[in-house]
Scaffold this active site. Sequence first.
Site, PDB file in Angstrom:
ATOM      1  N   GLU A  21     -20.707  71.133 -72.102  1.00  0.00           N
ATOM      2  CA  GLU A  21     -19.655  69.821 -72.420  1.00  0.00           C
ATOM      3  C   GLU A  21     -20.412  68.511 -72.995  1.00  0.00           C
ATOM      4  O   GLU A  21     -20.147  67.743 -72.285  1.00  0.00           O
ATOM      5  CB  GLU A  21     -18.828  69.477 -71.222  1.00  0.00           C
TER       6      GLU A  21
HETATM    7  C1  ACM Z   1     -18.341  74.363 -67.421  1.00  0.00           C
HETATM    8  O1  ACM Z   1     -17.180  74.717 -66.599  1.00  0.00           O
HETATM    9  N1  ACM Z   1     -18.230  73.000 -67.921  1.00  0.00           N
HETATM   10  C2  ACM Z   1     -19.403  74.964 -67.123  1.00  0.00           C
END
Ligand code: ACM
Length: 522
Positions: free
Chosen positions: A333
């Site tokens: 992310e």
């Molecule tokens: C995640 O759940 N951002 C690895």
Amino acid sequence: MKSKQLQAALAALVIAGSGVLVTDTAEAAKSTALQELVPQPVQVQPHTDITYTLSPSAKIQLSSADARKPAELLANILRPSTGYALPIENGVTGDGIVLTNGADPKTGPEGYQLDVTPKQVVIRANSVQGHFNGISTLRQLLPAKAEAKTKQQGPWQVPGVSILDHPRYHHRGAMLDVSRHFFTPAQVKRYIDQIQAFKINYFHLHLSDDQGWRLEIKSWPELTKIGGSTEVGGRTGKLFYTQDEYKDLVAYAQNRGITVIPEFDMPGHTNAAQASYAELNCDGKKRPLYTGTEVGFSSLCINKDITYKFVEDVIKEVSAITPGPYFHLGGDEALSTPDADYVTFMNRVLPLIKKYGKTTTGWHEFIKTTKDTTAIPQFWGTTTTDANVAAAAQRGNKIVMSPANRIYLDMKYNKNTKLGLDWAGLVEVKDAYSWNPGAYLNGVTEASVRGIEAPLWTETIRTSADIEYMAFPRLPVAAELGWSPASVHNWDRFAPRLGAQGPRWKIQGINFYASTQVPWKK
Ligand code: ACM
């Protein structure tokens, strides 16, 4: 010709997954424990004419140096509940539990054989891991009250059986996010004990995120002084581990057969570091501490050299106090890091992990930046297709499977679950069980799967009771998927085995979710 009743009784006595029949109804009760094992072993051969009863003079006898720590673990569990001395002695001398080597080569590096005779329970294994795994099985063969912390009334019977067992996958992991909410060493140890009982062998600690930096880094002291001072919701205090506390946690896990994998998430999820040091920001200004739950707003400054000095110092210090071979660099992310910068960052950081002797693991996004087949991507997506992960598998990388809509332990069970999130869906116990890690992602076959991991993110999780409610029973589900042969995968057979753990968890004080999908044993 058998009577109808006897035929029905026999049908009910098939040991789940083993195809073995218990042929005498009168012996059925004794064999119940053999039908209640999670994870299901590879082979279970009951000996209905045999029962071993642990006596007050029983000893734990070792003829393998590998067995010392597993023996201590077993003694620490059984001494309080039985009230027996259970001395640990070298050499095989008679009545008791024998831990020895010379297991069938079929058991491999982590398997074991367990044979119950009238005088002994013999666990054979060729490694310390094998002994830990054999002990976990023996615990489930004893009455549930063997798990009690106070003295209980016996008898301490173990049904006659020969078990031969080994895991489907080497990597059977659990992750705890100690960044969104901080958990004390005592809370972390409690969870380590709980996952260990299900043959989990990796414990992944998510040690940094936007909301908190949780491990002392001596060369960058503000990381914890500032970045480790708060958490989601705004509580303040010493919300980090000193290096000594971390070393103690790692040793605690190691003494239970578990390897710790430390994660420092980068180049996103870095607000706590950027709040601690102005120079980690492109504009040279410290960020405010963050106690909310949004993601994707932070990024290290990719084109400043100080960023790589910082990252190298972290990797260097963490590697020096982590005996396990892995460093998890997060990489998920990174929504505020342009794609080209993400590649630049990984190209500089991946060699640093090698430089300090560690193997890289990370959330699967990072794998698009490297052709290194030793790197281990951890798939956390919600789809069954990921071109970069499939390409890595084709090249030879081994994948850890953590599909969020299957084994993220922080997903709500149903819409009424008070804790947890639902962005990946609602994940009831049967949903967590009903997927095959070796045939889940297109292009990622059984041979490319290193194993599975059940992550627990803690935006909404604050206490051990919260951890347990989300992890139980889905963590044991993950353990079953990671350990037991694919051929025993069957919900109707699994659900009663899972339900049989209920009394054990009650005695252990585990705050589990009593899903109505599971027939809980009273
Ligand atoms: C995640 O759940 N951002 C690895």
